[in-house]
Each structure stands twice: as C-alpha cells, then as structure tokens.
Design an enzyme around this catalytic site. Sequence first.
Site, PDB file in Angstrom:
ATOM      1  N   HIS A   1       0.835  -1.200   0.000  1.00  0.00           N
ATOM      2  CA  HIS A   1       0.000   0.000   0.000  1.00  0.00           C
ATOM      3  C   HIS A   1       0.875   1.258   0.000  1.00  0.00           C
ATOM      4  O   HIS A   1       0.655   2.184  -0.796  1.00  0.00           O
ATOM      5  CB  HIS A   1      -0.903  -0.025   1.241  1.00  0.00           C
ATOM      6  CG  HIS A   1      -1.672   1.238   1.467  1.00  0.00           C
ATOM      7  ND1 HIS A   1      -3.007   1.369   1.164  1.00  0.00           N
ATOM      8  CD2 HIS A   1      -1.287   2.440   1.990  1.00  0.00           C
ATOM      9  CE1 HIS A   1      -3.413   2.584   1.474  1.00  0.00           C
ATOM     10  NE2 HIS A   1      -2.389   3.252   1.987  1.00  0.00           N
ATOM     11  N   GLU A   2       1.876   1.297   0.872  1.00  0.00           N
ATOM     12  CA  GLU A   2       2.744   2.475   0.962  1.00  0.00           C
ATOM     13  C   GLU A   2       3.591   2.645  -0.298  1.00  0.00           C
ATOM     14  O   GLU A   2       3.784   3.767  -0.781  1.00  0.00           O
ATOM     15  CB  GLU A   2       3.645   2.373   2.199  1.00  0.00           C
ATOM     16  CG  GLU A   2       2.896   2.379   3.519  1.00  0.00           C
ATOM     17  CD  GLU A   2       1.992   3.581   3.679  1.00  0.00           C
ATOM     18  OE1 GLU A   2       2.332   4.669   3.162  1.00  0.00           O
ATOM     19  OE2 GLU A   2       0.927   3.443   4.307  1.00  0.00           O
TER      20      GLU A   2
ATOM     21  N   HIS B   1       1.756   4.365  -3.121  1.00  0.00           N
ATOM     22  CA  HIS B   1       1.750   5.831  -3.027  1.00  0.00           C
ATOM     23  C   HIS B   1       2.983   6.408  -3.717  1.00  0.00           C
ATOM     24  O   HIS B   1       2.909   7.435  -4.404  1.00  0.00           O
ATOM     25  CB  HIS B   1       1.751   6.273  -1.563  1.00  0.00           C
ATOM     26  CG  HIS B   1       0.435   6.145  -0.877  1.00  0.00           C
ATOM     27  ND1 HIS B   1      -0.754   6.555  -1.441  1.00  0.00           N
ATOM     28  CD2 HIS B   1       0.115   5.670   0.364  1.00  0.00           C
ATOM     29  CE1 HIS B   1      -1.741   6.346  -0.589  1.00  0.00           C
ATOM     30  NE2 HIS B   1      -1.248   5.788   0.497  1.00  0.00           N
TER      31      HIS B   1
ATOM     32  N   GLU C   1      -6.169   6.923  -1.037  1.00  0.00           N
ATOM     33  CA  GLU C   1      -6.069   5.770  -0.143  1.00  0.00           C
ATOM     34  C   GLU C   1      -6.779   4.559  -0.744  1.00  0.00           C
ATOM     35  O   GLU C   1      -6.291   3.429  -0.663  1.00  0.00           O
ATOM     36  CB  GLU C   1      -6.649   6.112   1.226  1.00  0.00           C
ATOM     37  CG  GLU C   1      -5.854   7.149   2.004  1.00  0.00           C
ATOM     38  CD  GLU C   1      -4.424   6.727   2.259  1.00  0.00           C
ATOM     39  OE1 GLU C   1      -4.160   5.502   2.368  1.00  0.00           O
ATOM     40  OE2 GLU C   1      -3.548   7.603   2.336  1.00  0.00           O
TER      41      GLU C   1
END
Length: 306
Positions: A140-141, A144, A215
């Site tokens: 997930h990070e 980004h 997100e």
Amino acid sequence: MQSRFRSDRRLTVRMTVTLFLLGLLYVAFVAALIVLLKSWVLVVVVAAGMLGAQYWFSDRVALFAMRGRVVEREEYPELHAVIDRLCAIADLPKPVVAVSDLGMPNAFATGRSPEHAVVCVTTGLLRRLEPAELEGVLAHELSHVAHKDVAVITVASFLGVIAGLIVRFAFYSQVFGGGRRDQNTAAVFAAVMGVSAAVYALSFLMIRALSRYRELAADRAAAHLTGRPSALASALTKVSGDIARIPTKDLRTAQAFNAFYFTPALGAEPGVARLFSTHPSLEQRLDQLGRITAELGEAATPGRAG
C-alpha cells in the site's frame, strides 16, 4: 521508470485537477498578501522559500516528527526482505527504509519522487502484524510512491500550512487588542487573517477529497500486486481497532501527519473529526477489498470463459 503497480487514471486526473486549482488559489493568495502587506519581495521570497523547503525536506521533517530513523538490513532483515521483494515485483526503486519507535501501529511513505522516497513503519505495527499483513501494508505504501501521489500531497498541503501559520500568528500576536497599533494596521492584519482563513478552508477541503481517493487507489494497487486483498483487509481491521483504543489525547501529535498514514490516528470518539478525515471509512476500504477478492477468485476459477 514505469512500475508494475496498477495505474489509476482517475487518480492521475484528480491529482492534476487538485494541483491546478490549488495553484490558482496559491497565486490569488500571494497576490492578496502583496496588496495587503505592500511588499511583494517579502511575500514572494518567504512563500517560495517555504515551498522549496517543504518539497525538498518533507521526508526529513516527517521522520523527525515521528521519531523515525533509517535502518539497515542487518538491523531489520525481514522488513528489508519484504520491501526488496515488492520492489522487484513492481519494478520500483527501493526506498529508504525507516522505523519509528512509536507504539501506535502505523506506516507512512514520503518523498518527492520514487528515487527519493522513504517508507517508515512503527515498531507497534511490526509487533502486531503477520508477515502477509505486513506485506499488504508495505505494498500500500509503495503504491503511493509509484503513483507519485505522495509528492502531490506534500506540495498540495503547503498552501494550507502557510495559511494556517498566518492565522495562528495573527491570533497569538493579539493584533486586535494592542494599544500601540493604529486602526489601519489592525485592519490590514484582520484582512490578512480573513484571506488566510478562507484559503486554509478551501485547501483543506480539496486535499481531503484527493487524500480519500488516493487511499482507495493505494488499497486497490496493493491488493492486485500481492494478490492477497484479504491480508490487507486483515491488517486494516487490526490496525484500525488498535488505534481506536488509544486515547485521543495521546494521538494529537501524530494527527498532524494523518494524510500520510496507512490508517488515520483517530480515537474512539466519533466527533466531527471523522467527517473531515483524510481517509475513507474502514467500511469503504473493506468493501472495496471484498470486491477485489471476489474478482480475483473469479479470475482464478478454472474453466471460465475468457
């Protein structure tokens, strides 16, 4: 370099529109300050200097504020191994790896580009998550970073930071109660405070709208990269539940960086804060991951027509 994280055109469009609108707002804000303060050199130099500082040093500021430190492979071999594997799968440059000694379970990514990125996890997160859950959070990070929305949020938040600082300065300097100040000075400061407050409110709303969508985009990209949306859903549930049990007063320092976190640092009290959260609700995120689980399950089912 084009990473293998699933691209999101809607995210790209939203980032472009947000930056364009904030750019217009930024120009109008600087112009208003020049008119009110009658010193374009001071306004432009200070604004440009702070924008440059936020863009170039945002990663260091975030690490310092969250008590994060860069860690080498020898100290956290398993953490480095997971990031190495995900970067290899995604064809993404490896970011700097950092760990914060905070007990609050969380993670964040920051940096101005994929080549100058930092991914930081807290020791609280490392203690609580299983390997598959940690992989989902790190994916997930990294998404980004791959989508470059970390840099966009960093630049976009600059305007609100400046406007908020001006409002606080005007408030705490007690410009309306000083006997030594004439009415013209008080009127100028009142106008500056009013313009700054309006700019802060507008930038706040625009950034919240972009942040919530990014997100969801990061959850989607991570789920498709790892192929295990259920592990990411489990991590979300576990981390959100643990943070909700932390008293709100103990989360206030961390809340300034909510836009960068995997899960926002919000206490158990519902309150107005949740209406203006930087993240979509846990229910929205879990619903999306549930749909992706069903899609991946259908795609993996043998014998279906292509």
